[in-house]
Design a protein around this motif. Structure first.
Motif, PDB file in Angstrom:
ATOM      1  N   UNK A   1     -10.382   9.742  -2.723  1.00  0.00           N
ATOM      2  CA  UNK A   1      -9.413  10.831  -2.585  1.00  0.00           C
ATOM      3  C   UNK A   1      -8.236  10.331  -1.749  1.00  0.00           C
ATOM      4  N   UNK A   2      -7.026  10.512  -2.258  1.00  0.00           N
ATOM      5  CA  UNK A   2      -5.859   9.921  -1.612  1.00  0.00           C
ATOM      6  C   UNK A   2      -4.640  10.832  -1.703  1.00  0.00           C
ATOM      7  N   UNK A   3      -3.687  10.545  -0.836  1.00  0.00           N
ATOM      8  CA  UNK A   3      -2.330  11.072  -0.960  1.00  0.00           C
ATOM      9  C   UNK A   3      -1.428   9.850  -1.086  1.00  0.00           C
ATOM     10  N   UNK A   4      -0.647   9.798  -2.183  1.00  0.00           N
ATOM     11  CA  UNK A   4       0.115   8.589  -2.514  1.00  0.00           C
ATOM     12  C   UNK A   4       1.579   8.934  -2.767  1.00  0.00           C
ATOM     13  N   UNK A   5       2.442   7.925  -2.581  1.00  0.00           N
ATOM     14  CA  UNK A   5       3.849   8.085  -2.928  1.00  0.00           C
ATOM     15  C   UNK A   5       4.213   7.090  -4.018  1.00  0.00           C
ATOM     16  N   UNK A   6       5.239   7.439  -4.782  1.00  0.00           N
ATOM     17  CA  UNK A   6       5.757   6.574  -5.839  1.00  0.00           C
ATOM     18  C   UNK A   6       7.273   6.557  -5.708  1.00  0.00           C
ATOM     19  N   UNK A   7       7.877   5.372  -5.712  1.00  0.00           N
ATOM     20  CA  UNK A   7       9.338   5.279  -5.555  1.00  0.00           C
ATOM     21  C   UNK A   7       9.975   4.503  -6.701  1.00  0.00           C
TER      22      UNK A   7
ATOM     23  N   UNK B   1       0.845  -1.191   0.000  1.00  0.00           N
ATOM     24  CA  UNK B   1       0.000   0.000   0.000  1.00  0.00           C
ATOM     25  C   UNK B   1       0.880   1.241   0.000  1.00  0.00           C
ATOM     26  N   UNK B   2       0.646   2.104  -0.939  1.00  0.00           N
ATOM     27  CA  UNK B   2       1.420   3.339  -1.007  1.00  0.00           C
ATOM     28  C   UNK B   2       0.535   4.570  -0.982  1.00  0.00           C
ATOM     29  N   UNK B   3      -0.697   4.431  -0.492  1.00  0.00           N
ATOM     30  CA  UNK B   3      -1.641   5.548  -0.449  1.00  0.00           C
ATOM     31  C   UNK B   3      -2.332   5.629   0.908  1.00  0.00           C
ATOM     32  N   UNK B   4      -2.735   6.833   1.244  1.00  0.00           N
ATOM     33  CA  UNK B   4      -3.561   7.088   2.427  1.00  0.00           C
ATOM     34  C   UNK B   4      -4.895   7.641   1.945  1.00  0.00           C
TER      35      UNK B   4
ATOM     36  N   UNK C   1       8.001  10.541  -5.711  1.00  0.00           N
ATOM     37  CA  UNK C   1       6.999  11.603  -5.653  1.00  0.00           C
ATOM     38  C   UNK C   1       5.961  11.331  -4.583  1.00  0.00           C
ATOM     39  N   UNK C   2       5.328  12.407  -4.135  1.00  0.00           N
ATOM     40  CA  UNK C   2       4.133  12.343  -3.291  1.00  0.00           C
ATOM     41  C   UNK C   2       3.092  13.220  -3.961  1.00  0.00           C
ATOM     42  N   UNK C   3       1.930  12.654  -4.251  1.00  0.00           N
ATOM     43  CA  UNK C   3       0.913  13.393  -4.993  1.00  0.00           C
ATOM     44  C   UNK C   3      -0.434  13.344  -4.286  1.00  0.00           C
ATOM     45  N   UNK C   4      -1.249  14.359  -4.546  1.00  0.00           N
ATOM     46  CA  UNK C   4      -2.621  14.431  -4.044  1.00  0.00           C
ATOM     47  C   UNK C   4      -3.539  14.041  -5.196  1.00  0.00           C
ATOM     48  N   UNK C   5      -4.376  13.051  -4.982  1.00  0.00           N
ATOM     49  CA  UNK C   5      -5.172  12.492  -6.083  1.00  0.00           C
ATOM     50  C   UNK C   5      -6.670  12.554  -5.790  1.00  0.00           C
TER      51      UNK C   5
END
Length: 290
Positions: A64-70, A41-44, A75-79
């Motif tokens: 609606x989430x805030x996620x990271x990508x490595x 899981x990479x999202x909240x 990155x950390x993005x608001x989706x």
């Protein structure tokens, strides 16, 4: 026998997975949240009500989430997020997020921050004048925070076009080892029911690739030469006195002014005035004799 082998696999699987950095941490109005599972899981999920704000999805099919990508890009993005003002609606809303990424990409990288979206009123008519948003983005290495460019800020004016925004900032770094990206989003609404919708492009990120805009900025910085001040020659030296007209150093193409009567040109010997040659005397014609 199969059960024992499966149990062994289940027991050793976490040991074989690549080590993960600290989990994504999101805080909204003082409430801290993390992904439900460290692995996979990479999202909240940020849907719900908080003090002065309700968060809904801008896409009915997604959370609606805030996620990271490595992967290639950290990155950390608001989706898919729309923030709606609820009483007390005029209080500042604070959303923070951070994630520690494992080593790589290393070397020279570009850290970026982008904020894209729009404000709207409760019923979509009129303009949400006075609503404002600000994003502070940070890059951390060796427990030292550095702001990624200047804070991104936007305030809605009286025109409807001013409700939409797309702002970016970037900064170059040299890094090796673990690194942390952190964002702090602050916004206020002028009235209950006003909305802030952010696109998926709203993020804090680092990457190694250079875009065309990056290369253009580098080229402009390299080729930019300071312009000489008015009345100064290149290099900052005062201009020399201009040569007098008629001198050997006179500026080509500038005609010399005619000299006054009896005056010679400075720096040039006086030219002799041309004289009209005397007419030859004709022999006298003898008068006729009578």
């Amino acid at each position: 026998m199969w059960f024992k082998r499966s149990a062994l696999i289940n027991f050793t699987l976490p040991l074989l997975l690549p080590p993960t950095a600290a989990a994504l941490v999101v805080e909204i109005q003082g409430i801290t949240m993390e992904p439900e599972s460290v692995y996979g899981s990479n999202c909240v999920n940020i849907e719900g009500e908080y003090e002065g704000i309700r968060i809904e999805s801008s896409d009915p099919a997604k959370w609606p989430q805030i996620c990271f990508n490595s992967q290639k890009v950290n990155s950390i993005s608001i989706r898919h997020a729309t923030f709606i003002a609820i009483p007390p609606s005029k209080r500042e809303v604070v959303v923070t997020f951070s994630h520690e990424f494992p080593p790589g990409p290393n070397g020279r990288i570009m850290a970026r921050a982008r904020l894209q979206g729009f404000f709207s009123t409760a019923n979509g008519t009129g303009v949400a004048t006075g609503d404002k948003v600000r994003l502070n983005a940070f890059f951390r290495q060796n427990n030292s925070d550095d702001a990624i460019a200047d804070p991104i800020q936007h305030e809605v004016a009286d025109q409807i076009d001013s409700a939409m925004f797309d702002h970016t900032g970037k900064e170059q770094y040299l890094i090796a080892g673990e690194r942390v990206l952190r964002g702090e989003l602050r916004f206020t609404f002028g009235d209950t029911g006003h909305k802030l919708t952010l696109t998926d492009n709203s993020m804090v990120s680092i990457d190694t690739g250079s875009t065309f805009a990056d290369k253009l900025d580098t080229l402009e910085t390299t080729e930019e030469m300071p312009m000489p001040e008015e009345g100064m020659q290149p290099g900052g030296t005062p201009p020399e006195t201009l040569p007098l007209p008629g001198s050997p150093d006179a500026v080509p193409g500038v005609p010399d002014a005619p000299p006054l009567s009896g005056e010679s040109r400075p720096g040039k010997p006086a030219a002799p005035r041309p004289t009209t040659p005397a007419e030859p005397e004709l022999p006298a014609i003898p008068s006729p004799s009578h």
